[in-house]
Design an enzyme around this catalytic site. Structure first.
Site, PDB file in Angstrom:
ATOM      1  N   ARG A  43      16.447  24.419  76.136  1.00 33.72           N
ATOM      2  CA  ARG A  43      15.688  23.209  76.499  1.00 33.72           C
ATOM      3  C   ARG A  43      14.835  22.621  75.389  1.00 33.72           C
ATOM      4  O   ARG A  43      14.592  21.435  75.362  1.00 33.72           O
ATOM      5  CB  ARG A  43      14.719  23.549  77.634  1.00 33.72           C
ATOM      6  CG  ARG A  43      15.318  23.509  78.993  1.00 33.72           C
ATOM      7  CD  ARG A  43      14.255  23.917  79.970  1.00 33.72           C
ATOM      8  NE  ARG A  43      13.564  22.706  80.422  1.00 33.72           N
ATOM      9  CZ  ARG A  43      13.667  22.242  81.663  1.00 33.72           C
ATOM     10  NH1 ARG A  43      14.386  22.879  82.548  1.00 33.72           N
ATOM     11  NH2 ARG A  43      13.040  21.151  82.019  1.00 33.72           N
ATOM     12  N   LYS A 142      25.538  39.005  85.015  1.00 30.49           N
ATOM     13  CA  LYS A 142      24.849  39.413  86.222  1.00 30.49           C
ATOM     14  C   LYS A 142      23.376  39.027  86.154  1.00 30.49           C
ATOM     15  O   LYS A 142      22.896  38.847  85.036  1.00 30.49           O
ATOM     16  CB  LYS A 142      25.064  40.899  86.484  1.00 30.49           C
ATOM     17  CG  LYS A 142      24.184  41.829  85.659  1.00 30.49           C
ATOM     18  CD  LYS A 142      24.579  43.246  85.851  1.00 30.49           C
ATOM     19  CE  LYS A 142      23.725  43.974  86.861  1.00 30.49           C
ATOM     20  NZ  LYS A 142      22.479  44.533  86.316  1.00 30.49           N
ATOM     21  N   GLU A 210      18.115  56.681  83.534  1.00 29.69           N
ATOM     22  CA  GLU A 210      17.384  56.012  82.463  1.00 29.69           C
ATOM     23  C   GLU A 210      15.999  56.617  82.363  1.00 29.69           C
ATOM     24  O   GLU A 210      15.401  56.957  83.387  1.00 29.69           O
ATOM     25  CB  GLU A 210      17.254  54.523  82.771  1.00 29.69           C
ATOM     26  CG  GLU A 210      18.572  53.797  82.824  1.00 29.69           C
ATOM     27  CD  GLU A 210      18.360  52.295  82.989  1.00 29.69           C
ATOM     28  OE1 GLU A 210      18.386  51.592  81.980  1.00 29.69           O
ATOM     29  OE2 GLU A 210      18.140  51.853  84.121  1.00 29.69           O
ATOM     30  N   HIS A 234      27.626  48.645  88.057  1.00 34.51           N
ATOM     31  CA  HIS A 234      27.999  49.644  87.052  1.00 34.51           C
ATOM     32  C   HIS A 234      28.567  50.938  87.664  1.00 34.51           C
ATOM     33  O   HIS A 234      29.639  51.397  87.279  1.00 34.51           O
ATOM     34  CB  HIS A 234      26.802  49.998  86.171  1.00 34.51           C
ATOM     35  CG  HIS A 234      26.122  48.810  85.550  1.00 34.51           C
ATOM     36  ND1 HIS A 234      26.816  47.710  85.090  1.00 34.51           N
ATOM     37  CD2 HIS A 234      24.812  48.546  85.298  1.00 34.51           C
ATOM     38  CE1 HIS A 234      25.953  46.830  84.589  1.00 34.51           C
ATOM     39  NE2 HIS A 234      24.735  47.302  84.707  1.00 34.51           N
TER      40      HIS A 234
HETATM   41  C1  BG6 Z   1      21.443  46.418  83.295  1.00 31.07           C
HETATM   42  C2  BG6 Z   1      20.303  46.582  84.266  1.00 31.07           C
HETATM   43  O1  BG6 Z   1      22.566  45.861  83.932  1.00 31.07           O
HETATM   44  O2  BG6 Z   1      21.806  47.688  82.765  1.00 31.07           O
HETATM   45  C3  BG6 Z   1      19.113  47.261  83.597  1.00 31.07           C
HETATM   46  O3  BG6 Z   1      19.908  45.307  84.747  1.00 31.07           O
HETATM   47  C4  BG6 Z   1      19.544  48.555  82.952  1.00 31.07           C
HETATM   48  O4  BG6 Z   1      18.084  47.516  84.542  1.00 31.07           O
HETATM   49  C5  BG6 Z   1      20.753  48.331  82.054  1.00 31.07           C
HETATM   50  O5  BG6 Z   1      18.450  49.061  82.191  1.00 31.07           O
HETATM   51  C6  BG6 Z   1      21.293  49.666  81.549  1.00 31.07           C
HETATM   52  O6  BG6 Z   1      22.263  49.421  80.567  1.00 31.07           O
HETATM   53  P1  BG6 Z   1      22.529  50.480  79.419  1.00 31.07           P
HETATM   54  O7  BG6 Z   1      23.729  49.946  78.700  1.00 31.07           O
HETATM   55  O8  BG6 Z   1      21.285  50.520  78.572  1.00 31.07           O
HETATM   56  O9  BG6 Z   1      22.766  51.779  80.099  1.00 31.07           O
END
Ligand code: BG6
Length: 486
Positions: A43, A142, A210, A234
């Site tokens: 923008r 997404k 994570e 995922h």
């Molecule tokens: C994303 C999620 O799709 O994937 C995040 O929105 C997440 O919350 C991330 O941290 C994890 O991806 P990766 O590749 O770091 O495992």
């Protein structure tokens, strides 16, 4: 093959955190096709030079090995252009059209790294200026909806303008090298396929753990939760790759047809099954990697009484001849003990033991991150005469380890790099088809409904742990344990 890649949301987080570093790596590896242009659209008013300086500065936050030298950046920056656009204004699309039609690139890729609420207006306006011809592809990031109805609405809008093969839905887990290796492992080798079934496999565990919290995304995350953020996409995509039947070819639709069949075979959830087979959790303050971290409710932009889940563990089954009765456990969470994504295939024990000591079944571990590799756990005779007091030979656990990062060294390609190159080349294998995506929502929705009706809310777990104790109880009911508990 010349290409124009347009990044809508060109100054946004996804662009500078993931897409630009990935494009630079592709450029550095000599994989970006010649004759490419990358146009960032946003923008505010900026010149090309100002945009390039903005991206240059953002690269300082990238891990050192992936940072460009000044000379490399100067070359890469030659590909970068900037166009100011207000996506809600039809007139602004003619500027984009003339930029693109100023030359005729073989392929045009339009990457919508914007809020999905903008998809309808963007698609409609793109079509009005003719930017939906067959050589144009649109890439959708997404979150693609927050339930089945909203996902269907997005697909309907996109489908009114672009054909299915022009619409590429990203699930970046499909771009991870370990996931492509899963295809190679299963269908490029004859070794495992005969064992890949209920007769030999006791259970399968998919973990995406994570150690990070929700960071600065508290508001987004609180409206989303772990089920929508990680399981619907995922984790389910990993499940389909593990459970699918061999496709007849390596073509996108042959693969996606098989993945869809798996999603359709997943055991549907009733409210009772949700109560029994799904555990949701929310992290409390704790210690991760030796540092004190706040609880979810203390995070920025999170309401103090939030009932949002930051952890999910669930048990499901794939109801077909190959998998009947085999539990599939899926688990994901933030602020867990480690960053660790892996699929563990637990084989059955030997039918008749002849060796002394603890029985231990074989296990195949497909590691996605932090390392990318395979481990096959076996039992072996140590030699050296190790025996029990009764003189029986004792076997020792050993593992065959394969580290793909070492095996293929610098040839490894990151997820976004791979997916962007595939989008430019028109390879659709690693993108999610609309029917797959909708089926995943259909399966997840009863969980969302059951939670809405359940006032108990998520179970607390301490940051730095492996989630609520109920997640261990979930697998213990079947006589199993999670990989880290073995
Ligand atoms: C994303 C999620 O799709 O994937 C995040 O929105 C997440 O919350 C991330 O941290 C994890 O991806 P990766 O590749 O770091 O495992």
């Amino acid at each position: 093959m010349s290409f124009d890649l347009v990044l809508f949301g060109g100054t946004g987080d996804l662009t500078w955190r993931k897409l630009m570093p990935a494009l630079f790596q592709a450029f550095r590896h000599g994989k970006l096709p010649e004759g490419g242009r990358i146009l960032a659209v946003a923008r505010d008013q900026r010149s090309d030079a100002e945009y390039r300086a903005f991206i240059r500065e953002k690269f300082t936050g990238v891990e050192e090995a992936k940072q460009p030298s000044d000379e490399e950046f100067a070359q890469f920056a030659g590909l970068l252009h900037y166009l100011r656009m207000d996506l809600s204004k039809p007139d602004d699309y003619t500027g984009l059209q003339s930029w693109i039609e100023g030359r005729s690139a073989d392929t045009v890729v339009l990457f919508l790294a914007t809020s999905p609420s903008l998809f309808p207006v963007v698609c409609e306006q793109l079509a009005k200026v003719g930017l939906n011809k067959p050589h144009v592809r649109v890439v959708l990031e997404k979150p693609l909806g927050h339930d089945l109805a909203s996902a269907q609405a997005i697909n309907l809008t996109v489908g009114a303008t672009f054909r299915e093969e022009q619409a590429l839905r990203i699930d970046h887990y499909l771009g991870k090298p370990a996931v492509q290796n899963l295809m190679a492992l299963r269908f490029g080798n004859a070794l495992f396929e005969p064992l890949w079934r209920r007769e030999s496999i006791a259970n399968i565990q998919i973990t995406i753990a994570e150690s990070i919290g929700v960071g600065t995304r508290g508001d987004f995350y609180d409206a989303t939760g772990a089920l929508r953020d990680m399981i619907q996409n995922h984790a389910l995509q990993l499940l389909t790759m593990i459970a699918m039947e061999p496709p007849s070819t390596n073509d996108a639709d042959a693969i996606r047809d098989e993945k869809l069949k798996v999603l359709r075979s997943l055991k549907p959830f009733t409210p009772e099954a949700v109560a029994r087979d799904v555990v949701r959790g929310q992290y409390k303050a704790g210690t991760v990697d030796g540092k004190r971290v706040p609880g979810y409710l203390e995070e920025a932009k999170v309401p103090a009484d939030s009932g949002c889940e930051t952890f999910v563990a669930l048990r499901t089954e794939v109801q077909n001849w190959r998998w009947a009765g085999v539990p599939f456990y899926l688990r994901t969470g933030k602020r867990l003990a480690a960053r660790d994504a892996q699929i563990v295939v637990n084989f059955r024990e030997v039918p008749h033991p002849i060796f002394a000591g603890r029985r231990q079944a074989n296990k195949l571990v497909i590691k996605l991150q932090p390392e990318d590799g395979l481990e096959l756990h076996l039992l072996a005779a140590k030699g050296g005469g190790a025996t029990t007091s009764q003189g029986h030979e004792v076997l020792a656990p050993v593992s065959l380890d394969l580290d793909f990062d070492k095996a293929f060294a610098s040839e490894r390609v990151g997820a976004y790099e791979r997916l962007l190159l595939d989008a430019i080349a028109g390879r659709l294998n690693l993108f999610v088809r609309s029917d797959e995506q909708e089926q995943a929502w259909r399966w997840v929705e009863p969980i969302l409904h059951a939670w809405k009706a359940d006032s108990l809310g998520p179970r607390p777990y301490v940051a730095g742990s492996w989630g609520p104790a109920a997640a261990s109880a979930l697998v213990a009911r079947d006589g199993c344990v999670w990989a880290e508990e073995q």
